[in-house]
Structures are given as structure tokens and as C-alpha cells.
Design an enzyme around this catalytic site. Structure first.
Site, mmCIF file in Angstrom:
data_model
loop_
_atom_site.group_PDB
_atom_site.id
_atom_site.type_symbol
_atom_site.label_atom_id
_atom_site.label_comp_id
_atom_site.label_asym_id
_atom_site.label_seq_id
_atom_site.Cartn_x
_atom_site.Cartn_y
_atom_site.Cartn_z
ATOM 1 N N GLU A 235 -94.874 -31.747 18.426
ATOM 2 C CA GLU A 235 -95.354 -33.008 17.533
ATOM 3 C C GLU A 235 -96.752 -32.663 17.475
ATOM 4 O OE1 GLU A 235 -92.245 -36.446 19.637
ATOM 5 O OE2 GLU A 235 -94.568 -37.277 18.722
ATOM 6 N N CYS A 269 -101.186 -39.391 18.154
ATOM 7 C CA CYS A 269 -100.821 -38.775 17.325
ATOM 8 C C CYS A 269 -100.043 -39.898 16.643
ATOM 9 C CB CYS A 269 -99.702 -37.955 18.085
ATOM 10 S SG CYS A 269 -98.584 -39.095 19.184
HETATM 11 P P1 NAP Z 1 -104.612 -28.117 19.850
HETATM 12 O O1 NAP Z 1 -105.892 -27.597 19.210
HETATM 13 O O2 NAP Z 1 -103.748 -27.502 19.105
HETATM 14 O O3 NAP Z 1 -104.645 -27.969 21.776
HETATM 15 C C1 NAP Z 1 -103.499 -28.869 22.330
HETATM 16 C C2 NAP Z 1 -102.265 -28.373 23.226
HETATM 17 O O4 NAP Z 1 -102.410 -26.198 22.534
HETATM 18 C C3 NAP Z 1 -103.223 -27.793 24.462
HETATM 19 O O5 NAP Z 1 -103.448 -27.712 25.836
HETATM 20 C C4 NAP Z 1 -103.992 -26.352 23.512
HETATM 21 O O6 NAP Z 1 -105.601 -25.229 25.244
HETATM 22 C C5 NAP Z 1 -103.007 -25.755 23.175
HETATM 23 N N1 NAP Z 1 -103.310 -24.305 22.208
HETATM 24 C C6 NAP Z 1 -104.723 -24.215 22.220
HETATM 25 N N2 NAP Z 1 -104.422 -23.332 21.547
HETATM 26 C C7 NAP Z 1 -103.147 -22.145 21.522
HETATM 27 C C8 NAP Z 1 -102.427 -21.199 21.019
HETATM 28 N N3 NAP Z 1 -103.187 -20.434 20.454
HETATM 29 N N4 NAP Z 1 -101.163 -21.001 21.816
HETATM 30 C C9 NAP Z 1 -100.901 -22.591 22.638
HETATM 31 N N5 NAP Z 1 -102.172 -23.126 22.546
HETATM 32 C C10 NAP Z 1 -102.432 -23.131 22.669
HETATM 33 O O7 NAP Z 1 -104.730 -29.784 19.264
HETATM 34 P P2 NAP Z 1 -105.995 -31.372 20.188
HETATM 35 O O8 NAP Z 1 -106.499 -31.005 18.387
HETATM 36 O O9 NAP Z 1 -106.701 -30.582 20.832
HETATM 37 O O10 NAP Z 1 -105.108 -31.989 20.274
HETATM 38 C C11 NAP Z 1 -105.089 -33.297 19.050
HETATM 39 C C12 NAP Z 1 -104.289 -32.886 18.354
HETATM 40 O O11 NAP Z 1 -102.915 -32.868 18.603
HETATM 41 C C13 NAP Z 1 -103.856 -33.745 17.184
HETATM 42 O O12 NAP Z 1 -103.850 -32.946 15.861
HETATM 43 C C14 NAP Z 1 -102.827 -35.066 17.172
HETATM 44 O O13 NAP Z 1 -102.217 -34.570 15.966
HETATM 45 C C15 NAP Z 1 -101.899 -33.841 17.550
HETATM 46 N N6 NAP Z 1 -100.897 -34.979 18.721
HETATM 47 C C16 NAP Z 1 -99.798 -35.582 18.573
HETATM 48 C C17 NAP Z 1 -99.082 -35.539 19.186
HETATM 49 C C18 NAP Z 1 -97.300 -35.857 18.218
HETATM 50 O O14 NAP Z 1 -96.966 -36.538 19.149
HETATM 51 N N7 NAP Z 1 -97.159 -35.963 17.727
HETATM 52 C C19 NAP Z 1 -98.899 -36.389 20.334
HETATM 53 C C20 NAP Z 1 -100.713 -35.714 20.461
HETATM 54 C C21 NAP Z 1 -101.564 -35.123 19.637
HETATM 55 P P3 NAP Z 1 -106.687 -25.731 25.533
HETATM 56 O O15 NAP Z 1 -107.133 -26.910 26.375
HETATM 57 O O16 NAP Z 1 -106.930 -24.375 26.178
HETATM 58 O O17 NAP Z 1 -107.360 -25.863 24.393
#
Ligand code: NAP
Length: 494
Positions: A235, A269
Site C-alpha cells: 500500500e 495514506c
Molecule cells: P518509506 O520511506 O517508503 O518508508 C516506509 C518503511 O520502509 C520504513 O520502515 C522504512 O525504514 C522502510 N524502508 C525504507 N527504505 C527501504 C528499503 N530500501 N528496503 C526496505 N525497507 C525500506 O515511506 P515514508 O516516506 O517513511 O512513509 C510515508 C509514505 O507511506 C507515504 O508516501 C504514504 O503515502 C505511504 N503510506 C501508505 C499507506 C497505505 O496504506 N497506502 C499507509 C501509510 C503510509 P526506515 O524507517 O529505516 O526509513
């Protein structure tokens, strides 16, 4: 190659002070953790699903009983208002209970028509995939892992969770409650640490990855899972539209828009970032909306007297400021908010409403993920639908109308449509699927799709009395004629 830090330092967004420090998981600890999970999973898969469900009924009870501790921990790590923390607390308590009720029915083996009527007895089973890796973001650190893990565990799997680096204590609290609820050891492990460091190690070991986060990271993880031929569900981002039609109750629509755009400080999100309002009600809607935005109370703290909390980090504040400044520099009008509030805390930003947003502004199409709403006047329902669909994303939409909601929903290319609500009605319908189209993701959480994705369908067909082969003494030609007649007969019935 990213270097793994030895500790995670979690800071309170309310005032940027240190909330806690804990050891970061070294990447070479991932494989042993998954191996322990694998051993535990083999025993867990043999536990009848009704007994597994009992653990989650107890978890739902424990969540409700630990309300204040859960809310405090979520708020300390994310800086959200207590009312927003409550939203995810309630969501988790209800979701795990609904999934516990649904699981026995969904996992029951189904009888299927066999190859040869009466002679072939066929059943379809749902076998657990094994160990599920869950990676979560910081914006909903409690309900997302609780509900994803519940569905994976109910289906007979083990779970290894990598929480966001900013919210590991909330994940640990969930692990504590799961243990109290009676979940056997090693079935739910939390590995705090950086995603770029632990992510590759996790994907290399587990049997399925459930990811919530940005589209960029989701794309990378999906490619890595494809390389290993394991399942992936993500998601991802969104730029969710809201439509106000001519027959809408404008006061309710304005209140719903405020909730959908500014709950969780806009870091939702499924939250709303664009509103398309038909011309004949535009002025009245905007007047009502701005009055309600003006009454929002911003602030820090763990009490109930705040409607909108802090953004989660300096990075979030920078991203939101960049979008608004870019839009204003290119001619957008600020109808409300439009500035940071360092007097309240380091990452506060005012609930912001803009008009006059055009294509050359970054926030027109890019996800802002903050408390910023763009208003667009449209000529008709058709134009509202067309512009709502004009996005690479397709997560959620909201339609405000007395009588046209479901008709319009059928024309929207999004995973969920909320009629006369912003996002909570569809999200909170836990028995139904939740997820995105387009670049908002693949796969679904919640409902039957959410649970069954953590299983491998297995067909077991038992052949009785006679094999599927020519009877002794019958030549191939005779067999061919008999079977052709038999199949043509069968085909008449379907
Ligand atoms: P993100 O950078 O993608 O981080 C999300 C998670 O992924 C964190 O635990 C992060 O770890 C991890 N991560 C980062 N790089 C990674 C890699 N190379 N391999 C594996 N895991 C990795 O997202 P964000 O910017 O923090 O979160 C906000 C985003 O989430 C927004 O775009 C939002 O739309 C989306 N979101 C979507 C939903 C939905 O249900 N559709 C719900 C909530 C949020 P670290 O903590 O170490 O960075």
C-alpha cells in the site's frame, strides 16, 4: 552499501527531545530471526484456526484495556494529536477482532468439482506461506502492524516486523501485547533498524513481503520479491480526491473534508489532498470549510484538547513547506494557514487550504503527505470525475452527494470510495478489502483478500475406484471415443 548504526535514537516530534534509545538490529541478525520464526511457524500451522483466533480475540481485549499507554507511546513517537492516535487505537482493536471472526470461515477447505464426477474427490486448502516480512511506515505505527500481523498469523504464518526507525517503541508495545494474549514465542519478532540496511536482508529470507510506505520504496521491494518469486503486497502513496456534488449536504461535506485533510496532520495514506467542487455550490462550500478550518486547535501534548498535532519530523516539515512555497510562488492563493508554527513546536505547520493550483505546481500531482488541501471549482459531475481520475495514483476517493455517490464511485479508478465520509468508512470496513490501484500499490489488506494473500492455495484431489486412464482391455481409440462422448455430456451441464 549503507552502514548500520548501532543504536536507534527516537526523538519526540513535539519538542525534538530524546524519547528513547534502543539497539539497532545488525543485518546479520535477520537470517537467524527468520530461522527461529520458521521453527515456531511449523508448530503454529498445526494449531486449529479457532485456537489461533482466540489469541486475537484476547489481543483485541488487551488493546482496549491498555488505551492510555498505547496512545501515549504513539503520540510520543509521531507527534500526532491524541484524537488521531485514538483513531488508530480504535482501528486496531476492531480490526483484529473482525479478522479473528473471519479467519475460520475463510480458511476452511472448500470442496470443488473433481476431474471425473463421483470418482475424483477434490478439496482446495489454504496453506500458510511460511514467514511473512512486514515493513511499516511511521504514520500509523500501531494499527498497521497490528492488523497486517493479525491476518498473517491467523493464516498460520510467523511474522518478522521491521518497524519504521522513528516508531520502534510502538511496535515493541504491540509485541508485548501479543505475548500477553498468548501468542507463542518467536511467531512475532520486531527488528528495529534502518530500512535500507535491514530491508534487503529481510527480503532475502522471508516468504512474503507486506509493505506500507512510499511508492519509490515499494517499487524497489516489489522488484526484489519478483527476483525471488515470492509474494509482495504494497500500500503506497496517494493523491486522493474528494468530490462535492450539487446535491451534497454542504455543512457535512465541509466537516468531512476537514477531517479527511487534516486528521493525523494530513499524514494519512488515504487522506484527501484535492477537492473538486461543482460551481453551483463552490462558494457556499468554501465559506463553510474555511469557518471550520479556522476553529481547529493546533498544539503539542498528550491531552485531548487538540485537533491537529505536529508533523512527524524535520523532513516532513521541509516537504510540506516546499510544496506550499512552490505553489504560492507560482500564483496559488492561500485561503487558510500556509506557514510553519515554530511557536508550537519545531515541526508544526498550519492546516492549509489553497486555490488557484495549476499544473506547474509540484503539489498539483505529487503527494504532499501533510495538512495541505487544494480546492478546484469544476463545471459538472463529469468534470469532477475526470479530474479525480487524472492521477498516477488510485488509493482512495471521497464523494459527497445525497443521491449520486454510488453511481460516481463506479466511475472512479481507486481502491476505496467513501460516500459522505472522507476515508474512515471504507478503511474501517475491516471485512472488506483495502488497497490501491495504479501507483498506489498492489494487493490488498483487510477482508478475504488481505488474509488469503498470506496463503498458498493447494488442491488435493483423491482418485477413487478407477484411475484416469483407459480401462484394462480398452484400446486407445476406444478410450478416445468414450472420453470424447463423456466430456461432451459433461459440457452440456457446465
Ligand atoms: P518509506 O520511506 O517508503 O518508508 C516506509 C518503511 O520502509 C520504513 O520502515 C522504512 O525504514 C522502510 N524502508 C525504507 N527504505 C527501504 C528499503 N530500501 N528496503 C526496505 N525497507 C525500506 O515511506 P515514508 O516516506 O517513511 O512513509 C510515508 C509514505 O507511506 C507515504 O508516501 C504514504 O503515502 C505511504 N503510506 C501508505 C499507506 C497505505 O496504506 N497506502 C499507509 C501509510 C503510509 P526506515 O524507517 O529505516 O526509513
Amino acid at each position: 552499501m549503507p552502514v548500520a548504526p548501532e543504536h536507534l535514537v527516537v526523538r519526540r516530534p513535539f519538542d525534538d527531545t530524546v524519547y528513547g534509545v534502543l539497539p539497532a538490529t545488525p543485518p546479520d541478525a535477520v537470517a537467524p530471526a527468520v530461522a527461529r520464526a520458521r521453527v515456531a511457524q511449523r508448530a503454529w500451522a498445526k494449531v486449529p484456526v479457532t485456537r489461533r483466533a482466540a489469541v486475537f480475540r484476547e489481543l483485541a481485549r488487551l488493546i482496549l484495556a491498555h488505551r492510555d499507554r498505547i496512545l501515549d507511546t504513539i503520540q510520543e513517537e509521531t507527534g500526532k494529536a491524541r484524537i488521531s492516535a485514538l483513531e488508530e487505537f480504535l482501528d486496531a482493536a476492531r480490526a483484529v477482532r473482525v479478522f479473528a471472526s473471519q479467519a475460520p470461515g475463510l480458511l476452511r477447505p472448500s470442496r470443488r468439482a473433481g476431474a471425473i464426477p463421483l470418482l475424483t474427490c477434490t478439496r482446495e486448502y489454504h496453506r500458510p506461506v511460511g514467514v511473512v516480512g512486514i515493513i511499516n511506515p511511521w504514520n500509523y505505527p500501531f494499527n498497521l502492524p497490528a492488523s497486517d500481523a493479525a491476518q498473517a498469523l491467523l493464516a498460520g504464518n510467523a511474522v518478522v516486523l521491521k518497524p519504521d526507525s522513528q516508531t520502534p517503541f510502538t511496535a515493541r508495545l504491540l509485541a508485548e501485547l501479543l505475548a500477553l494474549a498468548g501468542l507463542p514465542e518467536n511467531l512475532f519478532q520486531v527488528l528495529p533498524g534502518s530500512g535500507s540496511v535491514l530491508g534487503p536482508a529481510l527480503v532475502a529470507e522471508v516468504d512474503y513481503v507486506m509493505f506500507t510506505g512510499s511508492t519509490a520504496t515499494g517499487r524497489r521491494l516489489a522488484a526484489a520479491c519478483a527476483e525471488r518469486l515470492i509474494g509482495f503486497s504494497g500500500e503506497l502513496g496517494g493523491k486522493n480526491p474528494l468530490l462535492v456534488l450539487a446535491d451534497a449536504n454542504l455543512r457535512a461535506a465541509a466537516a468531512g473534508t476537514v477531517r479527511a485533510a487534516f486528521a493525523n496532520t494530513g499524514q494519512v495514506c488515504v487522506g484527501i489532498e484535492r477537492a473538486y467542487v461543482v460551481g453551483e455550490v463552490y462558494d457556499r462550500f468554501v465559506e463553510e470549510l474555511l469557518a471550520q478550518v479556522a476553529s481547529l486547535r493546533l498544539g503539542a501534548g498528550l491531552d485531548w484538547n487538540v485537533d491537529v498535532g505536529s508533523l512527524a519530523s524535520a523532513g516532513q516539515l521541509a516537504a510540506v513547506s516546499r510544496h506550499v512555497e512552490d505553489a504560492v510562488a507560482k500564483g496559488a492563493f492561500v485561503l487558510a494557514g500556509g506557514r510553519p508554527r515554530p511557536d508550537l513546536g519545531p515541526f508544526f505547520y498550519e492546516p492549509t487550504v489553497l486555490s488557484g493550483v495549476t499544473e506547474e505546481m509540484a503539489l498539483c500531482r505529487e503527494e504532499t503527505f501533510g495538512p495541505v488541501l487544494s480546492l478546484y471549482r469544476v463545471a459538472s459531475e463529469d468534470e469532477a470525475v475526470e479530474r479525480a481520475n487524472d492521477s498516477r495514483y488510485g488509493l482512495n476517493a471521497s464523494v459527497w452527494s445525497a443521491g449520486r455517490g454510488e453511481v460516481v464511485a463506479a466511475r472512479l479508478r481507486v481502491g476505496t470510495v467513501n460516500v459522505n465520509e472522507g476515508y474512515a468508512a471504507a478503511w474501517g470496513s475491516h471485512a472488506a478489502s483495502m488497497g490501491g490501484m495504479g501507483e498506489s500499490g498492489m494487493g490488498r489488506r483487510h477482508g478475504s483478500h488481505g488474509l488469503l494473500k498470506y496463503t498458498e492455495p493447494q488442491t488435493v484431489a483423491v482418485q477413487r475406484l478407477h484411475p484416469i486412464a483407459p480401462p484394462r482391455g480398452m484400446g486407445n481409440k476406444g478410450y478416445a471415443d468414450v472420453m470424447t462422448r463423456a466430456i461432451s455430456l459433461l459440457n452440456r451441464w457446465g
